[in-house]
Design an enzyme around this catalytic site. Structure first.
Site: not given
Ligand code: DHB
Length: 401
Positions: A58, A202, A294, A298, A386
């Site tokens: 991506h 997001y 999450p 990271k 990121y």
């Molecule tokens: C996923 C999990 C994440 O914490 C994130 O920021 C983006 C994607 C995932 O599980 O696809």
């Protein structure tokens, strides 16, 4: 598993104690975003072949708020860097296969009971088979009838997560822990069906955060902010879709692809760091030493960065007898760890509703999203974090101490 693989490539032997069964690990879906450096390391060390075929590269993400979406061009803002969407359990599958084919020793469903002699040159791990994690009791349990066994080694890598014995083996008087708990969790679903979007979304809405992610062209991963004590049984499929449609709605009529939901789970959100990450011949890595919420994905990437530092330090020790890198392990890792703590806390704070009715806070969050998606400087800061800061920028000694 990655540490064991990296050490093997340098001719250094290891034994891995894995708490869960192989099948359990290989079928539990966890996070799925690999930083640029993580994907490169897997490729360079010969375990990236399936990821290159099946993972999706991506180049950007969308931030959605106020009924509209804005793209962060990660690749453009970071001089060509990308992320790869490929499940953590797929990475582990590839590592199991590679290690087992090379004759590596993995003892499944086994866990350390206690660590000994960490201050001297031959530490011991006492462990038992028949182990399992009892999440309700927040502890490791053992089936009856198993004896304690012992491994004598040169070094212990404590990669046994938050509930393992490794962290607790660092004496309390030298261990410092830093924690933040968030008043919400993530409700995650796995869905059969095509993706709703080519890139991750997001989203912040007055009803809370949501995230549109993917696992493959046929399987989608979606999340939404929920009460951490809620139960998946309270969420029939219709209610989930209604909530996601509401939170993700745009003024231009974007549509969410719905499909069969075949897994539901709720995870709590926490930030946690333990310092130092080493004691004598014990070196902590991954969740044993630090946990991030999450948002920003990271967790696994930090664990990968830790073991890369550790494998280099152990390689230096075995090839030259020097302990310069080993001595610096904790300081080296903690610099990256705190940077990722800051980024994950910031993404979480910007994208979740904290207290219903705190409209001032909500307006600030929308202002921040507006800024981050319209200022090149702010967008670059998000993008470089990121995709993952280059390892050399977050290792090396710090003058800040
Ligand atoms: C996923 C999990 C994440 O914490 C994130 O920021 C983006 C994607 C995932 O599980 O696809």
């Amino acid at each position: 598993m990655l540490l064991s693989h990296l050490l093997h490539l340098q001719g250094i032997d290891s034994v891995v104690l894995e708490l869960r069964s192989r099948e359990d690990v290989e079928t539990t879906v966890r996070a799925g975003v690999l930083e640029d450096g993580t994907a490169t390391l897997l490729k360079e060390t010969g375990v990236g072949e399936r990821m290159e075929k099946e993972g999706a590269v991506h180049h950007g993400i969308e931030l959605r708020f106020g009924g509209g979406g804005r793209r962060i061009d990660m690749t453009g803002l970071t001089g060509g860097r990308t992320i790869t969407v490929y499940g953590q359990h797929e990475v582990v599958k590839d590592l199991y296969r590679t290690r087992l084919e090379a004759g590596g020793q993995i003892i499944f469903e086994a866990a350390a009971v206690s660590l000994h002699n960490l201050d001297i040159s031959k530490p011991k791990i006492r462990f038992r088979r028949g182990a399992e994690l009892d999440l309700d009791a927040r502890a490791v349990r053992f089936q009856g009838g198993t004896e304690e066994e012992e491994i004598t080694c040169d070094f212990v890598a404590g990669c046994d997560g938050f509930f393992g014995v490794s962290r607790l083996s660092i004496p309390e008087d030298i261990r410092r822990e830093y924690t933040r708990t968030y008043p919400f969790g993530w409700f995650g679903i796995l869905v059969e069906g095509p993706p709703s979007s080519e890139e991750l979304i997001y989203a912040l809405h007055e009803r809370g955060f949501s995230l549109v992610s993917t696992r493959s062209p046929e399987i989608q991963r979606l999340y939404f902010q929920c009460d951490p004590n809620d139960k998946t049984e309270n969420w029939p499929d219709d209610r989930i879709w209604e909530e996601l449609r509401t939170r993700l709605a745009t003024r231009d009529g974007w549509t969410l692809q719905e499909g069969n939901i075949f897994q539901k789970d709720i995870v709590g959100m926490r930030s946690f760091v333990t310092e130092p990450m080493q004691h004598g011949r014990l070196f902590l890595a991954g969740d044993a030493a630090h946990i991030v919420p999450p948002t920003g994905a990271k967790g696994m990437n930090l664990a990968v960065a830790d073991v890369r530092v550790l494998s280099r330090a152990l390689t230096e020790f075995y090839s030259t007898g020097q302990t310069i890198l080993l001595d610096a392990y904790s300081e080296t890792c903690l610099r990256r760890v705190w940077n990722a703590q800051r980024f994950s806390w910031w993404m979480t704070s910007m994208l979740h509703r904290f207290h219903d009715g705190d409209d001032y806070q909500y307006r600030l969050q929308k202002a921040e999203l507006d800024y981050v998606t319209s200022s090149r400087a702010a967008a670059t800061s998000l993008a470089e974090n990121y995709v993952g800061l280059p390892l050399h920028e977050t290792t090396g000694a710090t003058s800040a101490g």
